[in-house]
Design an enzyme around this catalytic site. Structure first.
Site, PDB file in Angstrom:
ATOM      1  N   HIS A   1     -40.980  10.169 -18.554  1.00  0.00           N
ATOM      2  CA  HIS A   1     -40.481   9.218 -17.565  1.00  0.00           C
ATOM      3  C   HIS A   1     -41.029   7.838 -17.900  1.00  0.00           C
ATOM      4  CE1 HIS A   1     -39.577  12.297 -14.133  1.00  0.00           C
ATOM      5  NE2 HIS A   1     -39.107  12.695 -15.309  1.00  0.00           N
TER       6      HIS A   1
ATOM      7  N   GLU B   1     -42.557   5.688 -16.121  1.00  0.00           N
ATOM      8  CA  GLU B   1     -43.911   5.458 -15.614  1.00  0.00           C
ATOM      9  C   GLU B   1     -44.963   6.063 -16.530  1.00  0.00           C
ATOM     10  OE1 GLU B   1     -41.213   6.711 -13.995  1.00  0.00           O
ATOM     11  OE2 GLU B   1     -41.597   6.761 -11.845  1.00  0.00           O
TER      12      GLU B   1
ATOM     13  N   CYS C   1     -41.550  10.045  -8.869  1.00  0.00           N
ATOM     14  CA  CYS C   1     -41.464  11.470  -8.544  1.00  0.00           C
ATOM     15  C   CYS C   1     -42.875  12.058  -8.405  1.00  0.00           C
ATOM     16  CB  CYS C   1     -40.710  12.204  -9.654  1.00  0.00           C
ATOM     17  SG  CYS C   1     -41.630  12.293 -11.208  1.00  0.00           S
TER      18      CYS C   1
ATOM     19  N   CYS D   1     -45.070  11.588 -11.645  1.00  0.00           N
ATOM     20  CA  CYS D   1     -45.495  10.215 -11.873  1.00  0.00           C
ATOM     21  C   CYS D   1     -46.471   9.738 -10.808  1.00  0.00           C
ATOM     22  CB  CYS D   1     -44.270   9.312 -11.961  1.00  0.00           C
ATOM     23  SG  CYS D   1     -43.245   9.708 -13.409  1.00  0.00           S
TER      24      CYS D   1
END
Length: 158
Positions: A54, A56, A84, A87
């Protein structure tokens, strides 16, 4: 230091790079207390064959490498979409001071939409959260991406 909007624009730049690469257009930047961008990334789980890639996580990894430390004390994460579960956990472990995000993620957002993991009493670290920064722009980019994937011909609205 520059404004939250300035850094969110940098995260949007990353999201557009992800869009060009065929990824879900989410971008993130990690900024230190002096305003220097330490890490910048876009979502890349498809191209990287990595479910943890992701935006992040990738930006946190880059910032950690630059600082030579997994602890990113005093840093802020700017991300175009509410983080999410994975993260959010990474933010806590990295000891970030702040998270600033654009669009809410009503299905999987773990900052405020589905849950607020940062507010749980069992964590010994508190993160300041600011949501909705450039939310209309970040939402438009995501809606356009998913409309294109579905083959919708109508324009994305804000």
């Amino acid at each position: 230091m520059r404004s939250d909007e300035f850094y969110m624009h940098r995260a949007l730049d990353q999201a557009r790079e992800g869009l060009a690469a065929g990824e879900v257009p989410v971008g993130a930047v990690v900024v230190d207390a002096a305003g220097e961008i330490l890490g910048a990334a876009y979502n890349a789980p498809v191209s990287g064959h990595d479910p943890s890639a992701h935006a992040e996580i990738r930006a946190l990894r880059e910032a950690g490498r630059r600082l030579g430390n997994y602890r990113l004390d005093g840093c802020t994460l700017y991300v175009t979409l509410e983080p999410c579960l994975m993260c959010t956990g990474a933010v806590i472990h990295a000891r970030l001071a702040r998270v600033v995000y654009g669009a809410a993620e009503p299905r999987t957002g773990m900052v405020e939409s589905k849950a607020n993991l940062f507010a749980q009493p069992w964590y010994n670290h508190r993160v300041v959260v600011e949501g909705g920064v450039l939310a209309a722009r970040t939402s438009r980019l995501l809606r356009a991406f998913f409309a294109d994937r579905r083959g919708d011909s109508g324009p994305a609205t804000s």
